[in-house]
Design a protein around this motif. Structure first.
Motif, PDB file in Angstrom:
ATOM      1  N   LEU A   1      39.743  24.612  54.366  1.00  0.00           N
ATOM      2  CA  LEU A   1      38.734  25.546  53.859  1.00  0.00           C
ATOM      3  C   LEU A   1      39.366  26.794  53.255  1.00  0.00           C
ATOM      4  O   LEU A   1      38.845  27.346  52.284  1.00  0.00           O
ATOM      5  CB  LEU A   1      37.753  25.923  54.966  1.00  0.00           C
ATOM      6  CG  LEU A   1      36.809  24.810  55.404  1.00  0.00           C
ATOM      7  CD1 LEU A   1      35.954  25.277  56.566  1.00  0.00           C
ATOM      8  CD2 LEU A   1      35.939  24.376  54.251  1.00  0.00           C
ATOM      9  N   CYS A   2      40.481  27.217  53.801  1.00  0.00           N
ATOM     10  CA  CYS A   2      41.144  28.393  53.236  1.00  0.00           C
ATOM     11  C   CYS A   2      41.690  28.083  51.849  1.00  0.00           C
ATOM     12  O   CYS A   2      41.612  28.910  50.943  1.00  0.00           O
ATOM     13  CB  CYS A   2      42.241  28.892  54.153  1.00  0.00           C
ATOM     14  SG  CYS A   2      43.510  27.667  54.518  1.00  0.00           S
ATOM     15  N   ALA A   3      42.225  26.882  51.669  1.00  0.00           N
ATOM     16  CA  ALA A   3      42.742  26.494  50.357  1.00  0.00           C
ATOM     17  C   ALA A   3      41.610  26.350  49.340  1.00  0.00           C
ATOM     18  O   ALA A   3      41.780  26.674  48.168  1.00  0.00           O
ATOM     19  CB  ALA A   3      43.521  25.190  50.472  1.00  0.00           C
ATOM     20  N   LEU A   4      40.457  25.877  49.783  1.00  0.00           N
ATOM     21  CA  LEU A   4      39.309  25.766  48.877  1.00  0.00           C
ATOM     22  C   LEU A   4      38.747  27.131  48.504  1.00  0.00           C
ATOM     23  O   LEU A   4      38.275  27.328  47.389  1.00  0.00           O
ATOM     24  CB  LEU A   4      38.205  24.933  49.517  1.00  0.00           C
ATOM     25  CG  LEU A   4      38.455  23.431  49.594  1.00  0.00           C
ATOM     26  CD1 LEU A   4      37.358  22.759  50.393  1.00  0.00           C
ATOM     27  CD2 LEU A   4      38.542  22.847  48.206  1.00  0.00           C
ATOM     28  N   ALA A   5      38.786  28.077  49.431  1.00  0.00           N
ATOM     29  CA  ALA A   5      38.229  29.405  49.173  1.00  0.00           C
ATOM     30  C   ALA A   5      39.153  30.272  48.333  1.00  0.00           C
ATOM     31  O   ALA A   5      38.705  31.246  47.742  1.00  0.00           O
ATOM     32  CB  ALA A   5      37.938  30.108  50.501  1.00  0.00           C
ATOM     33  N   CYS A   6      40.418  29.929  48.254  1.00  0.00           N
ATOM     34  CA  CYS A   6      41.399  30.756  47.551  1.00  0.00           C
ATOM     35  C   CYS A   6      41.166  30.678  46.040  1.00  0.00           C
ATOM     36  O   CYS A   6      41.329  29.622  45.443  1.00  0.00           O
ATOM     37  CB  CYS A   6      42.809  30.295  47.882  1.00  0.00           C
ATOM     38  SG  CYS A   6      44.080  31.313  47.109  1.00  0.00           S
ATOM     39  N   PRO A   7      40.797  31.798  45.402  1.00  0.00           N
ATOM     40  CA  PRO A   7      40.557  31.758  43.963  1.00  0.00           C
ATOM     41  C   PRO A   7      41.835  31.598  43.150  1.00  0.00           C
ATOM     42  O   PRO A   7      41.794  31.127  42.026  1.00  0.00           O
ATOM     43  CB  PRO A   7      39.884  33.099  43.669  1.00  0.00           C
ATOM     44  CG  PRO A   7      40.298  33.976  44.772  1.00  0.00           C
ATOM     45  CD  PRO A   7      40.517  33.109  45.971  1.00  0.00           C
ATOM     46  N   ALA A   8      42.967  31.967  43.708  1.00  0.00           N
ATOM     47  CA  ALA A   8      44.233  31.865  42.993  1.00  0.00           C
ATOM     48  C   ALA A   8      44.938  30.536  43.245  1.00  0.00           C
ATOM     49  O   ALA A   8      45.988  30.286  42.673  1.00  0.00           O
ATOM     50  CB  ALA A   8      45.152  33.010  43.411  1.00  0.00           C
ATOM     51  N   GLU A   9      44.370  29.703  44.117  1.00  0.00           N
ATOM     52  CA  GLU A   9      44.958  28.419  44.506  1.00  0.00           C
ATOM     53  C   GLU A   9      46.397  28.600  44.982  1.00  0.00           C
ATOM     54  O   GLU A   9      47.310  27.891  44.574  1.00  0.00           O
ATOM     55  CB  GLU A   9      44.883  27.430  43.345  1.00  0.00           C
ATOM     56  CG  GLU A   9      43.467  27.106  42.936  1.00  0.00           C
ATOM     57  CD  GLU A   9      43.387  26.163  41.765  1.00  0.00           C
ATOM     58  OE1 GLU A   9      44.443  25.727  41.259  1.00  0.00           O
ATOM     59  OE2 GLU A   9      42.259  25.847  41.355  1.00  0.00           O
TER      60      GLU A   9
ATOM     61  N   ASN B   1      51.871  30.648  48.328  1.00  0.00           N
ATOM     62  CA  ASN B   1      52.681  31.138  47.224  1.00  0.00           C
ATOM     63  C   ASN B   1      52.329  32.604  47.008  1.00  0.00           C
ATOM     64  O   ASN B   1      51.261  32.929  46.495  1.00  0.00           O
ATOM     65  CB  ASN B   1      52.406  30.314  45.968  1.00  0.00           C
ATOM     66  CG  ASN B   1      53.336  30.648  44.835  1.00  0.00           C
ATOM     67  OD1 ASN B   1      53.982  31.677  44.833  1.00  0.00           O
ATOM     68  ND2 ASN B   1      53.400  29.762  43.857  1.00  0.00           N
ATOM     69  N   MET B   2      53.217  33.492  47.400  1.00  0.00           N
ATOM     70  CA  MET B   2      52.944  34.924  47.326  1.00  0.00           C
ATOM     71  C   MET B   2      52.933  35.450  45.897  1.00  0.00           C
ATOM     72  O   MET B   2      52.412  36.534  45.648  1.00  0.00           O
ATOM     73  CB  MET B   2      53.971  35.707  48.148  1.00  0.00           C
ATOM     74  CG  MET B   2      53.831  35.488  49.615  1.00  0.00           C
ATOM     75  SD  MET B   2      52.221  36.053  50.163  1.00  0.00           S
ATOM     76  CE  MET B   2      52.240  35.524  51.829  1.00  0.00           C
ATOM     77  N   LEU B   3      53.481  34.695  44.956  1.00  0.00           N
ATOM     78  CA  LEU B   3      53.390  35.112  43.564  1.00  0.00           C
ATOM     79  C   LEU B   3      51.985  34.902  43.016  1.00  0.00           C
ATOM     80  O   LEU B   3      51.571  35.578  42.094  1.00  0.00           O
ATOM     81  CB  LEU B   3      54.396  34.334  42.705  1.00  0.00           C
ATOM     82  CG  LEU B   3      55.858  34.626  42.993  1.00  0.00           C
ATOM     83  CD1 LEU B   3      56.743  33.695  42.189  1.00  0.00           C
ATOM     84  CD2 LEU B   3      56.189  36.066  42.674  1.00  0.00           C
ATOM     85  N   ARG B   4      51.254  33.965  43.579  1.00  0.00           N
ATOM     86  CA  ARG B   4      49.896  33.687  43.120  1.00  0.00           C
ATOM     87  C   ARG B   4      48.842  34.425  43.943  1.00  0.00           C
ATOM     88  O   ARG B   4      47.744  34.670  43.461  1.00  0.00           O
ATOM     89  CB  ARG B   4      49.615  32.188  43.196  1.00  0.00           C
ATOM     90  CG  ARG B   4      50.519  31.387  42.295  1.00  0.00           C
ATOM     91  CD  ARG B   4      50.132  29.969  42.320  1.00  0.00           C
ATOM     92  NE  ARG B   4      49.219  29.760  41.200  1.00  0.00           N
ATOM     93  CZ  ARG B   4      48.663  28.622  40.931  1.00  0.00           C
ATOM     94  NH1 ARG B   4      48.874  27.584  41.692  1.00  0.00           N
ATOM     95  NH2 ARG B   4      47.874  28.495  39.894  1.00  0.00           N
ATOM     96  N   CYS B   5      49.148  34.745  45.186  1.00  0.00           N
ATOM     97  CA  CYS B   5      48.164  35.341  46.089  1.00  0.00           C
ATOM     98  C   CYS B   5      47.720  36.701  45.573  1.00  0.00           C
ATOM     99  O   CYS B   5      48.530  37.519  45.131  1.00  0.00           O
ATOM    100  CB  CYS B   5      48.764  35.492  47.480  1.00  0.00           C
ATOM    101  SG  CYS B   5      47.619  36.210  48.660  1.00  0.00           S
ATOM    102  N   ILE B   6      46.411  36.945  45.633  1.00  0.00           N
ATOM    103  CA  ILE B   6      45.863  38.229  45.203  1.00  0.00           C
ATOM    104  C   ILE B   6      45.376  39.057  46.392  1.00  0.00           C
ATOM    105  O   ILE B   6      44.737  40.086  46.209  1.00  0.00           O
ATOM    106  CB  ILE B   6      44.737  38.027  44.178  1.00  0.00           C
ATOM    107  CG1 ILE B   6      43.619  37.158  44.747  1.00  0.00           C
ATOM    108  CG2 ILE B   6      45.276  37.442  42.898  1.00  0.00           C
ATOM    109  CD1 ILE B   6      42.414  37.019  43.835  1.00  0.00           C
ATOM    110  N   PHE B   7      45.657  38.615  47.608  1.00  0.00           N
ATOM    111  CA  PHE B   7      45.334  39.332  48.843  1.00  0.00           C
ATOM    112  C   PHE B   7      43.858  39.713  48.902  1.00  0.00           C
ATOM    113  O   PHE B   7      43.505  40.836  49.241  1.00  0.00           O
ATOM    114  CB  PHE B   7      46.223  40.567  49.009  1.00  0.00           C
ATOM    115  CG  PHE B   7      47.673  40.219  49.150  1.00  0.00           C
ATOM    116  CD1 PHE B   7      48.199  39.922  50.380  1.00  0.00           C
ATOM    117  CD2 PHE B   7      48.503  40.158  48.041  1.00  0.00           C
ATOM    118  CE1 PHE B   7      49.520  39.591  50.520  1.00  0.00           C
ATOM    119  CE2 PHE B   7      49.825  39.818  48.162  1.00  0.00           C
ATOM    120  CZ  PHE B   7      50.343  39.532  49.410  1.00  0.00           C
ATOM    121  N   CYS B   8      42.998  38.767  48.573  1.00  0.00           N
ATOM    122  CA  CYS B   8      41.560  39.038  48.551  1.00  0.00           C
ATOM    123  C   CYS B   8      40.918  38.888  49.928  1.00  0.00           C
ATOM    124  O   CYS B   8      39.876  39.451  50.193  1.00  0.00           O
ATOM    125  CB  CYS B   8      40.873  38.109  47.555  1.00  0.00           C
ATOM    126  SG  CYS B   8      41.016  36.362  47.957  1.00  0.00           S
TER     127      CYS B   8
END
Length: 177
Positions: free
Chosen positions: A83-91, A120-127
């Motif tokens: 569910l966390c991977a599905l909710a992540c807007p930055a994938e 992947n911390m380069l993609r994460c937007i810390f939302c």
């Protein structure tokens, strides 16, 4: 009614070329106004901080690095539901599930667990959407002021379970900030 006259917003205006006066053509008034703004900023208080010696105060809603939690008995909470991977807007989150064996009862809470969990911390937007989506309260964004370390290769920015899962002592004492 012609298509040129239709306006969806109702604020359509016709553009006209107005002749400029002499003072508008030489831009002298606009230049003086701009210089006055610049001069005013010279006498304002500076907001620059000297970073290594001084640090900014963080907002109360600041979200720092991720952490995968453990329960009271020191077992990992994540059940690899995705569910966390599905909710992540930055994938930015990827995971692979595995089944727990009988000798791993003390390591994982449920029959299914995340064998591989990477962010992947380069993609994460810390939302924080991964934190909200988790039904087991396994992932949290801490309030610690640690930042993602600087690196020269992309692989160093992919945080696996070795960097994300907190220690057993911190899990039992609920210290993860």
């Amino acid at each position: 009614m012609a298509i040129e006259n239709i306006s969806l917003s109702g604020r359509k205006t016709a553009v006209t070329n107005k002749d400029m006066s002499f003072w508008e053509r030489i831009y002298l008034v606009q230049i003086v106004k701009g210089m006055m703004i610049t001069i005013r900023h010279f006498f304002k208080k500076k907001i620059t901080i000297q970073y290594p010696e001084q640090t900014r105060t963080y907002s109360p809603v600041y979200r720092g690095l991720h952490v995968l939690m453990r329960d009271e008995e020191g077992r990992e909470r994540c059940t690899a539901c995705g569910l966390c991977a599905l909710a992540c807007p930055a994938e930015a989150i990827t995971m692979k599930a595995a089944e727990r064996t009988k000798d791993e009862l003390h390591l994982y809470r449920e029959e299914k667990y995340a064998a591989v969990y990477e962010i992947n911390m380069l993609r994460c937007i810390f939302c924080g959407l991964c934190e909200d989506a988790c039904p087991k309260e396994a992932i949290f964004l801490t309030k610690s002021q640690k930042h993602v370390n600087v690196g020269t290769n992309r692989e160093s920015f992919i945080y696996g379970k070795d960097k994300l899962v907190i220690s057993v002592e911190d899990g039992k004492n609920k210290r993860y900030n």
